[in-house]
Design a protein around this motif. Structure first.
Motif, PDB file in Angstrom:
ATOM      1  N   SER A   6       0.831  -1.203   0.000  1.00  0.00           N
ATOM      2  CA  SER A   6       0.000   0.000   0.000  1.00  0.00           C
ATOM      3  C   SER A   6       0.865   1.253   0.000  1.00  0.00           C
ATOM      4  O   SER A   6       2.045   1.220   0.389  1.00  0.00           O
ATOM      5  N   VAL A   9      -0.270   3.349   5.043  1.00  0.00           N
ATOM      6  CA  VAL A   9      -1.308   2.773   5.907  1.00  0.00           C
ATOM      7  C   VAL A   9      -0.921   2.957   7.374  1.00  0.00           C
ATOM      8  O   VAL A   9       0.245   3.166   7.708  1.00  0.00           O
ATOM      9  N   ASN A 204      -3.535   8.168   6.758  1.00  0.00           N
ATOM     10  CA  ASN A 204      -2.283   8.032   6.013  1.00  0.00           C
ATOM     11  C   ASN A 204      -1.147   8.877   6.585  1.00  0.00           C
ATOM     12  O   ASN A 204      -0.041   8.868   6.041  1.00  0.00           O
ATOM     13  N   GLN A 333       1.031   0.080  -4.840  1.00  0.00           N
ATOM     14  CA  GLN A 333       0.166   1.257  -4.944  1.00  0.00           C
ATOM     15  C   GLN A 333       0.997   2.534  -4.939  1.00  0.00           C
ATOM     16  O   GLN A 333       1.825   2.749  -4.052  1.00  0.00           O
ATOM     17  N   PRO A 369       5.359   4.083  -2.177  1.00  0.00           N
ATOM     18  CA  PRO A 369       4.948   3.572  -0.863  1.00  0.00           C
ATOM     19  C   PRO A 369       5.859   4.075   0.257  1.00  0.00           C
ATOM     20  O   PRO A 369       7.094   4.089   0.115  1.00  0.00           O
ATOM     21  N   SER A 371       4.727   3.757   3.999  1.00  0.00           N
ATOM     22  CA  SER A 371       4.162   3.452   5.315  1.00  0.00           C
ATOM     23  C   SER A 371       5.275   3.281   6.348  1.00  0.00           C
ATOM     24  O   SER A 371       6.393   2.849   6.023  1.00  0.00           O
TER      25      SER A 371
END
Length: 389
Positions: A6, A9, A204, A333, A369, A371
């Motif tokens: 993702s 996240v 996010n 993503q 990405p 995260s």
């Protein structure tokens, strides 16, 4: 193919679950409860401010900031065009004001040179404030966004605001953890240097309460007014008397519990963000014409939170949307940077200046990405996919 990676996240663990369970079992799950005040005190201490006012989103925080600052119908506000639209709507349309859009410099933040040019050459400074020569309206405020956690040029922008009698509103919704480490503003955190500042804890962000925000201000009465407005403007709690139009912008006790747990982990999140950014930069910057856009670093007197990473495609020959689609096919993503706000519905009629860099970055940036639970191995997978485009 490995699992889906993702863009950004939440990173929740046992501590968040335990703190939230404490609120749930106590029965204090709504907008009353001791944890909201505790979170306000902890966040204020972290950013070095005497008080912080909790809210239910970064957007509502900015609306509270605009109202507390006294921005009203007929005023104009200088804002960046390269940002999320929630940075502009609450400072303008929500309170009946009009935006003046300014482009970015290479930090992706609002360009101080363009702000200075607009104020000096398109406005007249009078005793009671700055007036737009074209519209005759008073230019009351300057909205500054620390885009992707990169510190805007606050010494310049604060000086411009002072000289042209502008209220400076800091949108630090992406920049919790970013601060100056050297220079005239050493020790100051993003969001704390202007007249009033805001943070976001959307899902996010570098730390999250699911949804939530905060307001801080260097004017104690503005912070107090923001708190009053956020709690329905109750003048008499027992008799339900309200002295102005208020809003249900309060944070819940459960969200505050999540925030307290996340705040305890924030410095670790910042370290992880920097490590993954350095990994991307070492592997991709300068390869096949690709660039990883820089953040201000310790050598610039800034500790950045490195919230969002930008892959810049201009010299690579790659098409932005094709890159996004091909990575998506591989379970990765990504996203483009925001469409410019001056081009959005209802805004094309407003003035806009110095847009060239903003238009360029809009066309060529892909966000990778980022995260806080992105592993070194996941990052390597993204790097390999990008190199093979």
């Amino acid at each position: 193919m490995s699992g889906f990676i993702s863009l950004s996240v939440p990173n929740f663990g046992e501590k968040e679950a335990a703190y939230a369970a404490e609120a749930i079992t106590s029965g204090w799950v709504s907008t009353s409860g001791a944890k909201v005040s505790e979170f306000e005190e902890a966040l204020a201490a972290y950013v070095g401010m005497p008080r912080a006012v909790a809210a239910n989103s970064g957007t509502s925080s900015l609306h509270l900031a605009a109202m507390a600052a006294g921005i009203r119908r007929g005023d104009e506000v200088i804002v960046p065009t390269l940002t999320f639209i929630a940075a502009v709507n609450p400072l303008t349309r929500y309170v009946g004001a009009e935006p003046i859009f300014i482009g970015c410099n290479d930090t992706l933040c609002i360009d101080p040179d363009a702000v200075e040019d607009f104020c000096a050459n398109h406005c007249t400074l009078k005793e009671d404030g700055l007036y737009n020569n074209k519209t005759g309206a008073r230019v009351r405020a300057l909205g500054v966004v620390h885009v992707f956690g990169n510190m805007a040029d606050m010494p310049r922008l604060l000086d411009i605001a002072r000289r042209y009698k502008l209220i400076l509103i800091e949108d630090a919704t992406e920049a919790l953890g970013t601060r100056y480490t050297a220079g005239p503003l050493a020790g100051k955190a993003a969001g704390t240097m202007g007249d009033i500042g805001c943070y976001s804890f959307n899902g996010n962000k570098i730390m999250t309460t699911g949804a939530g925000g905060f307001v801080v201000s260097n004017h104690a009465d503005w912070a107090e007014h923001a708190k009053h407005l956020s709690t329905q403007a109750k003048a008499d709690m027992l008799q339900f008397l309200h002295d102005e139009v208020g809003y249900n912008y309060r944070m819940t006790n459960v969200q505050a519990c999540l925030g307290l747990a996340q705040l305890e982990r924030l410095e670790g999140f910042v370290e992880t963000k920097k490590a993954r950014y350095d990994q991307y930069k070492a592997a991709l910057d300068g390869v096949h014409g690709l660039r990883i856009l820089p953040f201000k670093e310790e050598s610039d007197g800034v500790r950045s939170n490195h919230w969002f990473y930008s892959l810049y495609l201009k010299d690579s020959g790659l098409d932005r949307d094709t890159v996004i689609a091909k990575l998506q096919e591989q379970g990765i993503q990504t996203r483009p940077v925001w469409a410019l706000i001056n081009e959005q519905a209802d805004y094309p009629k407003n003035e806009a200046y110095a847009l060239e860099k903003a238009q360029d970055y809009r066309k060529y940036i892909v966000n990778l990405p980022c995260s806080t639970n992105l592993t070194e191995q996941d990052c390597e997978r993204v790097i390999a996919a990008v190199k093979n485009l």
